[in-house]
Design an enzyme around this catalytic site. Sequence first.
Site, PDB file in Angstrom:
ATOM      1  N   ASP A   1      -4.567  -6.570   5.436  1.00  0.00           N
ATOM      2  CA  ASP A   1      -5.514  -7.483   6.082  1.00  0.00           C
ATOM      3  C   ASP A   1      -5.431  -8.879   5.481  1.00  0.00           C
ATOM      4  OD1 ASP A   1      -6.676  -5.715   7.954  1.00  0.00           O
ATOM      5  OD2 ASP A   1      -7.721  -4.702   6.305  1.00  0.00           O
TER       6      ASP A   1
ATOM      7  N   ASN B   1       0.852  -1.197   0.000  1.00  0.00           N
ATOM      8  CA  ASN B   1       0.000   0.000   0.000  1.00  0.00           C
ATOM      9  C   ASN B   1       0.886   1.245   0.000  1.00  0.00           C
ATOM     10  OD1 ASN B   1       0.527   0.818   2.850  1.00  0.00           O
ATOM     11  ND2 ASN B   1      -0.386  -1.192   3.238  1.00  0.00           N
TER      12      ASN B   1
ATOM     13  N   PRO C   1      -2.893 -12.058  10.459  1.00  0.00           N
ATOM     14  CA  PRO C   1      -3.187 -11.822  11.881  1.00  0.00           C
ATOM     15  C   PRO C   1      -3.496 -10.351  12.116  1.00  0.00           C
ATOM     16  CG  PRO C   1      -0.836 -12.278  11.531  1.00  0.00           C
ATOM     17  CD  PRO C   1      -1.524 -12.517  10.225  1.00  0.00           C
TER      18      PRO C   1
ATOM     19  N   LYS D   1     -14.524   1.074  15.480  1.00  0.00           N
ATOM     20  CA  LYS D   1     -13.238   0.357  15.455  1.00  0.00           C
ATOM     21  C   LYS D   1     -12.579   0.295  16.826  1.00  0.00           C
ATOM     22  CE  LYS D   1     -11.009   0.100  11.514  1.00  0.00           C
ATOM     23  NZ  LYS D   1     -10.330   0.530  10.316  1.00  0.00           N
TER      24      LYS D   1
ATOM     25  N   ILE E   1      -2.748  -7.646  14.321  1.00  0.00           N
ATOM     26  CA  ILE E   1      -1.734  -7.412  15.367  1.00  0.00           C
ATOM     27  C   ILE E   1      -2.305  -6.554  16.491  1.00  0.00           C
ATOM     28  CG2 ILE E   1       0.649  -6.666  15.792  1.00  0.00           C
ATOM     29  CD1 ILE E   1       1.055  -6.772  12.694  1.00  0.00           C
TER      30      ILE E   1
ATOM     31  N   LYS F   1     -11.495  -3.193  18.459  1.00  0.00           N
ATOM     32  CA  LYS F   1     -10.073  -3.540  18.658  1.00  0.00           C
ATOM     33  C   LYS F   1      -9.698  -3.538  20.143  1.00  0.00           C
ATOM     34  CE  LYS F   1      -8.608  -3.129  14.122  1.00  0.00           C
ATOM     35  NZ  LYS F   1      -7.669  -3.937  13.330  1.00  0.00           N
TER      36      LYS F   1
HETATM   37  O1  PMT Z   1       2.803   6.132   6.533  1.00  0.00           O
HETATM   38  P1  PMT Z   1       2.192   7.434   6.083  1.00  0.00           P
HETATM   39  O2  PMT Z   1       2.368   7.663   4.587  1.00  0.00           O
HETATM   40  O3  PMT Z   1       2.680   8.607   6.887  1.00  0.00           O
HETATM   41  O4  PMT Z   1       0.617   7.340   6.289  1.00  0.00           O
HETATM   42  C1  PMT Z   1       0.101   7.270   7.582  1.00  0.00           C
HETATM   43  C2  PMT Z   1      -1.075   6.283   7.682  1.00  0.00           C
HETATM   44  C3  PMT Z   1      -2.244   6.818   6.885  1.00  0.00           C
HETATM   45  C4  PMT Z   1      -0.676   4.905   7.166  1.00  0.00           C
HETATM   46  C5  PMT Z   1      -1.405   6.177   9.222  1.00  0.00           C
HETATM   47  O5  PMT Z   1      -1.764   7.448   9.694  1.00  0.00           O
HETATM   48  C6  PMT Z   1      -2.566   5.202   9.461  1.00  0.00           C
HETATM   49  O6  PMT Z   1      -3.712   5.534   9.396  1.00  0.00           O
HETATM   50  N1  PMT Z   1      -2.201   3.929   9.776  1.00  0.00           N
HETATM   51  C7  PMT Z   1      -3.146   2.826   9.948  1.00  0.00           C
HETATM   52  C8  PMT Z   1      -3.605   2.354   8.598  1.00  0.00           C
HETATM   53  C9  PMT Z   1      -4.492   1.124   8.713  1.00  0.00           C
HETATM   54  O7  PMT Z   1      -4.014   0.054   8.480  1.00  0.00           O
HETATM   55  O8  PMT Z   1      -5.686   1.351   9.164  1.00  0.00           O
HETATM   56  P2  PMT Z   1      -6.783   0.198   9.424  1.00  0.00           P
HETATM   57  O9  PMT Z   1      -7.992   0.957   9.713  1.00  0.00           O
HETATM   58  O10 PMT Z   1      -6.769  -0.788   8.314  1.00  0.00           O
HETATM   59  O11 PMT Z   1      -6.222  -0.540  10.725  1.00  0.00           O
HETATM   60  C10 PMT Z   1      -6.598  -0.164  12.038  1.00  0.00           C
HETATM   61  C11 PMT Z   1      -5.499  -0.464  13.011  1.00  0.00           C
HETATM   62  O12 PMT Z   1      -5.265  -1.868  13.087  1.00  0.00           O
HETATM   63  C12 PMT Z   1      -4.155   0.158  12.699  1.00  0.00           C
HETATM   64  O13 PMT Z   1      -3.563   0.583  13.907  1.00  0.00           O
HETATM   65  C13 PMT Z   1      -3.352  -0.986  12.095  1.00  0.00           C
HETATM   66  O14 PMT Z   1      -1.946  -0.840  12.372  1.00  0.00           O
HETATM   67  C14 PMT Z   1      -3.927  -2.178  12.830  1.00  0.00           C
HETATM   68  N2  PMT Z   1      -3.899  -3.437  12.060  1.00  0.00           N
HETATM   69  C15 PMT Z   1      -4.608  -3.563  10.907  1.00  0.00           C
HETATM   70  C16 PMT Z   1      -4.618  -4.761  10.242  1.00  0.00           C
HETATM   71  C17 PMT Z   1      -3.885  -5.849  10.768  1.00  0.00           C
HETATM   72  N3  PMT Z   1      -3.848  -7.016  10.144  1.00  0.00           N
HETATM   73  N4  PMT Z   1      -3.187  -5.698  11.906  1.00  0.00           N
HETATM   74  C18 PMT Z   1      -3.193  -4.519  12.561  1.00  0.00           C
HETATM   75  O15 PMT Z   1      -2.540  -4.384  13.620  1.00  0.00           O
END
Ligand code: PMT
Length: 402
Positions: free
Chosen positions: A276, A207, A306, A338, A308, A342
């Site tokens: 994911d 991504n 997973p 969320k 995390i 989480k």
């Molecule tokens: O890196 P940059 O270019 O500066 O951009 C920053 C960002 C947009 C990536 C950052 O600010 C951000 O939003 N990061 C989280 C992106 C994300 O994966 O969002 P999500 O809504 O899909 O996930 C929610 C949370 O679960 C996040 O804390 C993610 O780290 C965590 N997660 C998600 C999927 C997974 N399999 N394991 C996880 O731990």
Amino acid sequence: MEPRRILLAVTGGIAAYKIPELVRALRGVGHVVRCAMTAEARHFVSPMVLQTLTGETVRTDLFDASEEGEIDHIRLADWAELVIVAPATAHTLARMCHGMADDLVTAVLLATRAPVLVAPAMNVNMWSHPATQANVERLCERGVHRVGPETGELACGWEGLGRMSEPEAIVAAATLVLGPDTLRGEKVLVTAGGTAEPIDSVRSITNRSSGKMGFAVAAEAARRGADVCLVAGVTSLSTPSGVRRIDAHSARQMRDAVMAELEDSTIVVKAAAVADFRPAVQEDHKIKKESLEGQAGFNLRLVTNPDILTEICERKGDRFVVGFAAESHDVVAAARRKIVRKGCDLLVANDISRSDAGFDVDTNAVFLVSPSGEVEEIPLLSKPEIAAQILDRVEKLRRERQ
Ligand code: PMT
């Protein structure tokens, strides 16, 4: 302010005559100061003066066995919480820029993980020369901090930009770089960047996360005195000073690295964009186009990675856990759902439909959402400023919890 360990690297310019005054000013606010000098610096200020004022042996030589016996240059680099190069000559800036290590000062500068503050001092024409300007620009891009130079009468007889900043200004800049020390004693675990999920030996699903947001959080936590471990996904960024970094490219590698570090951590910030899903089969050779001959395409079966953040929250204990959320619509409502799902203590939600926020830009605008659904909106700021706001909020919520 808590006393901090400052290494003062003195290089060979006439402004070195102000260094005894700078040592006194730094010690005056309680810091422990050690000095390292180049051979040229000794023409302008005596090591004996600096030794008397600091109460510490002054290091001058990389190859002197007795000096190395007392504290070797790597231990000196590790000892420092901040290195100040003052005066920083054009020659020293050029050597720093090119990563040279041909004397004690440059070897320490290459080895240290502490932040570096330079106080340039030189003739006005040397300062404005494109070579010096390019060197300074590159150093600043790499995270080196700068104070001055100032405009005024120069020792060489010229007037203009090139005077070293006064000791009080250098102390003020050092205080800013050292940060508020509010996270001393904390172990902060940060994840940053995107993951890459291999399809075969050359292709992957990834991504647009640059890592900038997470790296800014790691840098700010280190500036506040925390012991920081940064688990970095796919990114081209260099490690912030004072931060320990572990590279982990796929979601499963990131999970293993995070879990190995979790035990010791008191605060966790999950800014990484973790995939994911990953391909169910990862070929160890490049999939040949010819092997698909006659087919309109091929199906890539994905399996779930997973989660995390959820796993961390299941073992949260007394830790404070911050999750991020990248949302493209109904940002706050989605973030409220969320954080409950989480189980973290704070959720930083960014609106990735904006062109100036979220992935791969220097700015961000976020909502800080708490488990009770309370929301604080942080307007568009640079990612380092957003990082500072997030950590301010973390510190406040932890104080309230205690
Ligand atoms: O890196 P940059 O270019 O500066 O951009 C920053 C960002 C947009 C990536 C950052 O600010 C951000 O939003 N990061 C989280 C992106 C994300 O994966 O969002 P999500 O809504 O899909 O996930 C929610 C949370 O679960 C996040 O804390 C993610 O780290 C965590 N997660 C998600 C999927 C997974 N399999 N394991 C996880 O731990």
